[in-house]
Every structure is written in structure tokens, then in C-alpha cells.
Scaffold this active site. Structure first.
Site, PDB file in Angstrom:
ATOM      1  N   THR A  85       0.585  -0.827   0.339  1.00  0.00           N
ATOM      2  CA  THR A  85       0.157   0.351   0.084  1.00  0.00           C
ATOM      3  C   THR A  85       1.420   1.305  -0.231  1.00  0.00           C
ATOM      4  O   THR A  85       1.755   1.237   0.421  1.00  0.00           O
ATOM      5  CB  THR A  85      -0.621  -0.236   1.293  1.00  0.00           C
ATOM      6  N   ASP A  86       0.021   2.399  -0.362  1.00  0.00           N
ATOM      7  CA  ASP A  86       0.886   3.827  -0.523  1.00  0.00           C
ATOM      8  C   ASP A  86       0.776   4.442   0.921  1.00  0.00           C
ATOM      9  O   ASP A  86       1.478   4.667   1.299  1.00  0.00           O
ATOM     10  CB  ASP A  86       0.014   4.710  -1.124  1.00  0.00           C
ATOM     11  N   GLU A  87       0.253   3.676   2.529  1.00  0.00           N
ATOM     12  CA  GLU A  87       0.396   4.173   3.120  1.00  0.00           C
ATOM     13  C   GLU A  87       1.534   4.294   3.974  1.00  0.00           C
ATOM     14  O   GLU A  87       1.999   4.410   5.172  1.00  0.00           O
ATOM     15  CB  GLU A  87      -0.673   3.323   3.758  1.00  0.00           C
TER      16      GLU A  87
ATOM     17  N   TYR B 168      -1.693  -0.458  11.533  1.00  0.00           N
ATOM     18  CA  TYR B 168      -1.963  -1.377  10.010  1.00  0.00           C
ATOM     19  C   TYR B 168      -0.724  -0.745   8.818  1.00  0.00           C
ATOM     20  O   TYR B 168       0.204  -1.843   8.262  1.00  0.00           O
ATOM     21  CB  TYR B 168      -3.049  -0.750   8.799  1.00  0.00           C
TER      22      TYR B 168
ATOM     23  N   LYS C  34       1.971  -3.323   6.875  1.00  0.00           N
ATOM     24  CA  LYS C  34       2.349  -3.431   5.767  1.00  0.00           C
ATOM     25  C   LYS C  34       3.989  -3.427   5.663  1.00  0.00           C
ATOM     26  O   LYS C  34       4.549  -3.764   4.784  1.00  0.00           O
ATOM     27  CB  LYS C  34       1.745  -2.444   4.759  1.00  0.00           C
TER      28      LYS C  34
ATOM     29  N   ASN D  71     -12.033  14.079   0.863  1.00  0.00           N
ATOM     30  CA  ASN D  71     -12.734  13.377   0.945  1.00  0.00           C
ATOM     31  C   ASN D  71     -15.072  13.778   0.663  1.00  0.00           C
ATOM     32  O   ASN D  71     -15.281  13.693   0.279  1.00  0.00           O
ATOM     33  CB  ASN D  71     -12.741  13.064   2.664  1.00  0.00           C
TER      34      ASN D  71
HETATM   35  P1  NAD Z   1      -9.512  -7.212   2.182  1.00  0.00           P
HETATM   36  O1  NAD Z   1     -10.185  -6.777   3.933  1.00  0.00           O
HETATM   37  O2  NAD Z   1     -11.204  -7.051   1.409  1.00  0.00           O
HETATM   38  O3  NAD Z   1      -9.432  -8.826   1.832  1.00  0.00           O
HETATM   39  C1  NAD Z   1      -8.310  -9.295   2.716  1.00  0.00           C
HETATM   40  C2  NAD Z   1      -8.625 -10.943   2.280  1.00  0.00           C
HETATM   41  O4  NAD Z   1      -7.931 -11.091   3.163  1.00  0.00           O
HETATM   42  C3  NAD Z   1     -10.242 -12.023   2.683  1.00  0.00           C
HETATM   43  O5  NAD Z   1     -10.782 -12.386   2.151  1.00  0.00           O
HETATM   44  C4  NAD Z   1      -9.811 -12.382   3.972  1.00  0.00           C
HETATM   45  O6  NAD Z   1     -10.179 -13.371   4.130  1.00  0.00           O
HETATM   46  C5  NAD Z   1      -7.998 -12.818   3.528  1.00  0.00           C
HETATM   47  N1  NAD Z   1      -6.434 -12.597   4.863  1.00  0.00           N
HETATM   48  C6  NAD Z   1      -7.036 -12.145   6.028  1.00  0.00           C
HETATM   49  N2  NAD Z   1      -6.430 -13.154   7.254  1.00  0.00           N
HETATM   50  C7  NAD Z   1      -5.765 -14.363   6.177  1.00  0.00           C
HETATM   51  C8  NAD Z   1      -5.289 -15.245   6.958  1.00  0.00           C
HETATM   52  N3  NAD Z   1      -4.347 -15.136   8.102  1.00  0.00           N
HETATM   53  N4  NAD Z   1      -5.004 -16.186   6.166  1.00  0.00           N
HETATM   54  C9  NAD Z   1      -5.978 -16.225   4.799  1.00  0.00           C
HETATM   55  N5  NAD Z   1      -6.316 -15.190   4.370  1.00  0.00           N
HETATM   56  C10 NAD Z   1      -6.743 -14.039   5.188  1.00  0.00           C
HETATM   57  O7  NAD Z   1      -8.510  -6.760   1.513  1.00  0.00           O
HETATM   58  P2  NAD Z   1      -8.770  -5.952   0.245  1.00  0.00           P
HETATM   59  O8  NAD Z   1      -8.472  -4.270   0.311  1.00  0.00           O
HETATM   60  O9  NAD Z   1      -8.971  -6.710  -0.996  1.00  0.00           O
HETATM   61  O10 NAD Z   1      -6.796  -5.742   0.259  1.00  0.00           O
HETATM   62  C11 NAD Z   1      -5.748  -6.695   0.152  1.00  0.00           C
HETATM   63  C12 NAD Z   1      -4.330  -6.193  -0.606  1.00  0.00           C
HETATM   64  O11 NAD Z   1      -4.654  -5.129  -1.431  1.00  0.00           O
HETATM   65  C13 NAD Z   1      -4.085  -6.733   0.989  1.00  0.00           C
HETATM   66  O12 NAD Z   1      -2.443  -6.599   1.058  1.00  0.00           O
HETATM   67  C14 NAD Z   1      -3.974  -4.919   1.473  1.00  0.00           C
HETATM   68  O13 NAD Z   1      -3.247  -3.912   2.080  1.00  0.00           O
HETATM   69  C15 NAD Z   1      -3.402  -3.981  -0.302  1.00  0.00           C
HETATM   70  N6  NAD Z   1      -3.782  -2.706  -0.208  1.00  0.00           N
HETATM   71  C16 NAD Z   1      -5.536  -2.843  -0.826  1.00  0.00           C
HETATM   72  C17 NAD Z   1      -5.881  -0.994  -0.542  1.00  0.00           C
HETATM   73  C18 NAD Z   1      -7.187  -0.736  -1.220  1.00  0.00           C
HETATM   74  O14 NAD Z   1      -7.284   0.180  -0.932  1.00  0.00           O
HETATM   75  N7  NAD Z   1      -7.688  -1.830   0.093  1.00  0.00           N
HETATM   76  C19 NAD Z   1      -4.651  -0.652  -1.758  1.00  0.00           C
HETATM   77  C20 NAD Z   1      -3.642  -0.735  -1.420  1.00  0.00           C
HETATM   78  C21 NAD Z   1      -3.194  -1.881  -0.928  1.00  0.00           C
HETATM   79  O1  DAU Z   2      -4.008   4.162   0.013  1.00  0.00           O
HETATM   80  C1  DAU Z   2      -4.247   3.226   0.536  1.00  0.00           C
HETATM   81  C2  DAU Z   2      -5.421   2.352   1.190  1.00  0.00           C
HETATM   82  O2  DAU Z   2      -6.306   2.874   1.448  1.00  0.00           O
HETATM   83  C3  DAU Z   2      -5.135   0.880   1.756  1.00  0.00           C
HETATM   84  O3  DAU Z   2      -4.340   0.247   1.821  1.00  0.00           O
HETATM   85  C4  DAU Z   2      -6.085   0.357   2.937  1.00  0.00           C
HETATM   86  O4  DAU Z   2      -5.726  -1.149   2.398  1.00  0.00           O
HETATM   87  C5  DAU Z   2      -8.106   1.087   2.640  1.00  0.00           C
HETATM   88  O5  DAU Z   2      -8.720   0.973   3.785  1.00  0.00           O
HETATM   89  C6  DAU Z   2      -7.422   2.028   2.121  1.00  0.00           C
HETATM   90  O6  DAU Z   2      -6.885   2.766   3.700  1.00  0.00           O
HETATM   91  P1  DAU Z   2      -8.116   4.176   4.196  1.00  0.00           P
HETATM   92  O7  DAU Z   2      -7.790   4.359   5.498  1.00  0.00           O
HETATM   93  O8  DAU Z   2      -7.669   5.950   3.518  1.00  0.00           O
HETATM   94  O9  DAU Z   2      -9.029   4.489   3.602  1.00  0.00           O
HETATM   95  P2  DAU Z   2     -11.481   4.442   3.732  1.00  0.00           P
HETATM   96  O10 DAU Z   2     -11.720   3.731   2.775  1.00  0.00           O
HETATM   97  O11 DAU Z   2     -11.107   3.597   5.308  1.00  0.00           O
HETATM   98  O12 DAU Z   2     -10.853   5.542   4.492  1.00  0.00           O
HETATM   99  C7  DAU Z   2     -10.550   6.983   3.308  1.00  0.00           C
HETATM  100  C8  DAU Z   2     -10.921   8.153   3.345  1.00  0.00           C
HETATM  101  O13 DAU Z   2     -11.801   8.261   4.033  1.00  0.00           O
HETATM  102  C9  DAU Z   2      -9.796   8.576   4.581  1.00  0.00           C
HETATM  103  O14 DAU Z   2      -9.363   9.988   5.201  1.00  0.00           O
HETATM  104  C10 DAU Z   2     -10.995   8.217   6.017  1.00  0.00           C
HETATM  105  C11 DAU Z   2     -12.386   8.978   5.844  1.00  0.00           C
HETATM  106  N1  DAU Z   2     -13.083   7.954   5.794  1.00  0.00           N
HETATM  107  C12 DAU Z   2     -13.283   6.665   6.490  1.00  0.00           C
HETATM  108  C13 DAU Z   2     -14.708   6.884   6.647  1.00  0.00           C
HETATM  109  C14 DAU Z   2     -14.194   4.776   6.644  1.00  0.00           C
HETATM  110  C15 DAU Z   2     -14.180   9.046   6.813  1.00  0.00           C
HETATM  111  O15 DAU Z   2     -14.316  10.114   7.101  1.00  0.00           O
HETATM  112  N2  DAU Z   2     -15.210   8.780   7.502  1.00  0.00           N
HETATM  113  C16 DAU Z   2     -15.076   7.189   7.477  1.00  0.00           C
HETATM  114  O16 DAU Z   2     -16.168   6.063   7.841  1.00  0.00           O
END
Ligand code: NAD
Ligand code: DAU
Length: 347
Positions: A130-132, A155, A159, A254
């Protein structure tokens, strides 16, 4: 080629699994997922009977099980997505994030290393990150592949740690790896704890839209299928030992994003213009809230010729339509445990 995709029942993972199963009938795709609250096999209903696809329920932190799996199937490559992924949950339960994101990644790295010993020819460990990990930006600037790591939430710290271990295994044991760091994804099948699907669900149900702080936090949004396309490219053409940043060239504060979402929802639900915006409620800020993320994706753009295929307005519209047309999916994932989580997080 036999590929292990971890976390394939989750949001991004399910799109990656589908893309690989459909695009590469000659690959054997194994999806390993322990089906946490975020994992949902409904996400893969359409491809579950394909002959090149196998689902395995299991935990990446279970060393004995994972070692056995590698011995049995001799995975040539791993695409590792399994993780605890929600920042708010990492604030209330940080240890769960260390366990899955750090220990789980270590267990996979060890199993991969032991399975192939020193003969890593045509093998790949692809770590999805992730970019975080880069921390937060001020009003200006972009994250590049050489930006220093500076994570602020449990988190992102977990990562960042997993990224460091992947690189360390490359340097120390010579495992061929690639890492991608992506910005915020959105699209169909995202669990409604993240901003966009949570707000779509709340608008449908006429519930308040809880905007953290003043709403002036900025994220760079990417449509999930464009992320899956990027993963496909990096998997096949990325250079070993490299990192690629992936982003949407698409920054939104946001509050501006929420207003656009409200407008599109009003139109699609035939509600009076402005009615969804009335649901916006400013709530207590997220602790350690990163001000701004924005990716410089020029490396993947120039080297692998990748760019997003849809505009944000198009992607958002497709996403809203999907949630409106998949009421059953939404109802299933928002019953039971979700209600408890929601109460705890927002009340
Ligand atoms: P998600 O939470 O939707 O899915 C995670 C999956 O991992 C789920 O299916 C869960 O059951 C599985 N999992 C969790 N713990 C496990 C374990 N111990 N063993 C086996 N499986 C397990 O997550 P996502 O949003 O699809 O993110 C996927 C990946 O991409 C993550 O590594 C996250 O850090 C990365 N990522 C997410 C975002 C985003 O915006 N969602 C952005 C950048 C990177
Ligand atoms: O940048 C990549 C990341 O983006 C991934 O690595 C993470 O897995 C993914 O969850 C996401 O993280 P964020 O914290 O940026 O996403 P989230 O959707 O939780 O929040 C997006 C923005 O919105 C953040 O500034 C917080 C704000 N927010 C979020 C929620 C859930 C609110 O204002 N209200 C809310 O209820």
C-alpha cells in the site's frame, strides 16, 4: 504454471483471481483464504467451477499447514494479498494486524524459500502493498518508489514491516520478488467498512454519512479492475527486485468525493437533488489520520505502459450501480457481526 493467490476471496484479491483464471486457462490458480469477515466466496461465484481454479480455506499464519501446502502443490509463484486491511480496525486491534500482515507474510516467505531452496529459476514472490507505508504528504508532492517509509497507523506499520521482510528475503536468500504499493481502491465487492461502499450503503438506507474531522483529507482513488490489470502486468513483465507505485492520477478531498457520490446517488435513486448531502455528519477524527496520499505512477506508466482505463466519474457510477443491483450481497455482509462493528466504531 501453478500460482498461489492469497486473500483471493477479499475485495482486490477476488478481482485478481478472476482476471488470472479467465485470462490464463493454462495456469493453475489456487486461492488461499481463511474467510475472515472480509473474505466472501460469493465474490467468485461466477468462476468457482472453472477447471483451472481451486479454493483452499486456510490461514497464512499456520506454519505447518502452509509448509505442507507448498510441498503438495509446488507453487511456482505467489501473489500475496491476504491481510487485515482496515485502518480503523488496526487502531482498536493492532495485534491482529501484526499477526496476519507480518507473521503471515513471514510464514509464506519461509515456505517459498524452503520449497525452492536455492533454485529460484522462473519463480516469483509478488507482494501486494500500500501507499500508506510512505506516511503522509503535505499539500504538495507525490510518493515515488524512493520515498522513505514513515508509517503512522498500526495497519501501515504492519504493511511496511512486511515489505521490509520481503526485501530482506530477496537480499539474504536471493528469493525473486516484486512489490507494488497502490493507492486507495474502490469498486464492486468492497466490504462496506471502507469510505465509498459504507457511504453508498448508508445513503441507500438514509443513514448519516460520518465524515471524519473536517473532511479535508485527500486520497488518490483507483478503480479496482485497473489495479488488477496492473498486477497482471507487473507479474508478467515487472523487473525482479523492483517496486512499482500504482495510483489513479486522481486525488480527491474526502468531502468533495462524498458530495460527488451524493449527487450520483440522488440521480440513480430518483431522489430530490441535494437530499443525500443532507446526511453528511462531521464526526470525531480518526487518530493519526494521514492528511494526504498521492502516487507518482510514472514508473509503471513508462516501463510497463499501464494507466487507468476509466475516469473516476465512470468508475464511481459503475460501482454504485453494482451495489444497487446486488442488494442481497450487501444485506448478507451487513448483517450480524457488521452491526456490532458499526455500533462500536460510530456510536
Ligand atoms: P480485504 O480486507 O478486502 O481482503 C483481505 C482478504 O484476506 C480476505 O479475503 C480475508 O479473508 C483474507 N485474510 C485475512 N487474514 C487472512 C489469513 N490469516 N489467512 C488467509 N487469508 C486471510 O482487503 P483488500 O482491500 O482486498 O486488500 C488486499 C491487499 O491489498 C492487502 O494486502 C492490502 O494491504 C492491499 N491494498 C489494499 C488497498 C485498498 O484500497 N483496499 C490499497 C492498496 C493495497
Ligand atoms: O491508500 C491505500 C489504503 O487505502 C489501503 O492500504 C487500505 O487497505 C484501505 O483501507 C485504504 O485506507 P484509507 O484509510 O485511506 O481508506 P478508508 O476507506 O478507510 O478511508 C478513506 C478516507 O475517508 C480516509 O481519509 C478516512 C475517511 N473516512 C473513512 C471512513 C471509513 C471517513 O471520513 N469516514 C469513514 O467512516
Amino acid at each position: 504454471m501453478t500460482i498461489l493467490i492469497t486473500g483471493g476471496a477479499g475485495f482486490i484479491g477476488s478481482h485478481v483471481v478472476r482476471l488470472f483464471v479467465e485470462s490464463y486457462p493454462n495456469y493453475n490458480i489456487f486461492n488461499l483464504d481463511n474467510l475472515t469477515y472480509a473474505g466472501n466466496l460469493e465474490n467468485l461465484k461466477d468462476i468457482e467451477s472453472k477447471s483451472n481454479y481451486t479454493f483452499i480455506k486456510g490461514d497464512i499464519t499456520d506454519e505447518v499447514f502452509i509448509d505442507g501446502l507448498f510441498k503438495e502443490h509446488r507453487f511456482d509463484s505467489v501473489i500475496h494479498l491476504a491481510a487485515e486491511s482496515h485502518v480503523d480496525r488496526s487502531i482498536t486491534d493492532p495485534l491482529a494486524f501484526v499477526k496476519t500482515n507480518v507473521i503471515g507474510t513471514m510464514v509464506l516467505l519461509n515456505a517459498f524459500k524452503n520449497a525452492w531452496k536455492d533454485n529460484f529459476n522462473n519463480k516469483l514472490f509478488y507482494h501486494i502493498s500500500t501507499d500508506e507505508v510512505y506516511g503522509t504528504l503535505g499539500e504538495k508532492g507525490l510518493f515515488t518508489e524512493t520515498t522513505s517509509y514513515d508509517p503512522n497507523s498500526p495497519y501501515s506499520a504492519s504493511k511496511a514491516s512486511s515489505d521490509h521482510f520481503v526485501r530482506a528475503y530477496g537480499e539474504t536468500y536471493g528469493i525473486p520478488y516484486v512489490i507494488t504499493n497502490c493507492s486507495n481502491n474502490y469498486g464492486q465487492n468492497q466490504f462496506p467498512e471502507k469510505l465509498i461502499p459504507l457511504f453508498i450503503n448508508n445513503i441507500i438506507n438514509n443513514k448519516p454519512l460520518p465524515v471524519y474531522g473536517d473532511g479535508n483529507y485527500t486520497r488518490d482513488w483507483l478503480y479496482v479492475i485497473d489495479h488488477a490489470r496492473a498486477i497482471d502486468l507487473v507479474f508478467h513483465k515487472g523487473a525482479i527486485g523492483e517496486t512499482y507505485n500504482i495510483g489513479g492520477f486522481n486525488e480527491w478531498k474526502n468531502i468533495d468525493l462524498v458530495k460527488l457520490l451524493c449527487q450520483q446517488m440522488d440521480e440513480k435513486l430518483n431522489r430530490l437533488k441535494g437530499s443525500s448531502e443532507k446526511l453528511i455528519t462531521y464526526v470525531k477524527d480518526r487518530p493519526g489520520h494521514d492528511l494526504r496520499y498521492a502516487i507518482d505512477a510514472s514508473k509503471i506508466n513508462k516501463e510497463l505502459d499501464w494507466k487507468p482505463s476509466v475516469t473516476f466519474e465512470e468508475g464511481l457510477s459503475i460501482t454504485i450501480d453494482w451495489y444497487l443491483n446486488n442488494e442481497e450481497w450487501l444485506n448478507n455482509v451487513t448483517s450480524g457481526e457488521y452491526q456490532k462493528y458499526y455500533q462500536k466504531q460510530y456510536n
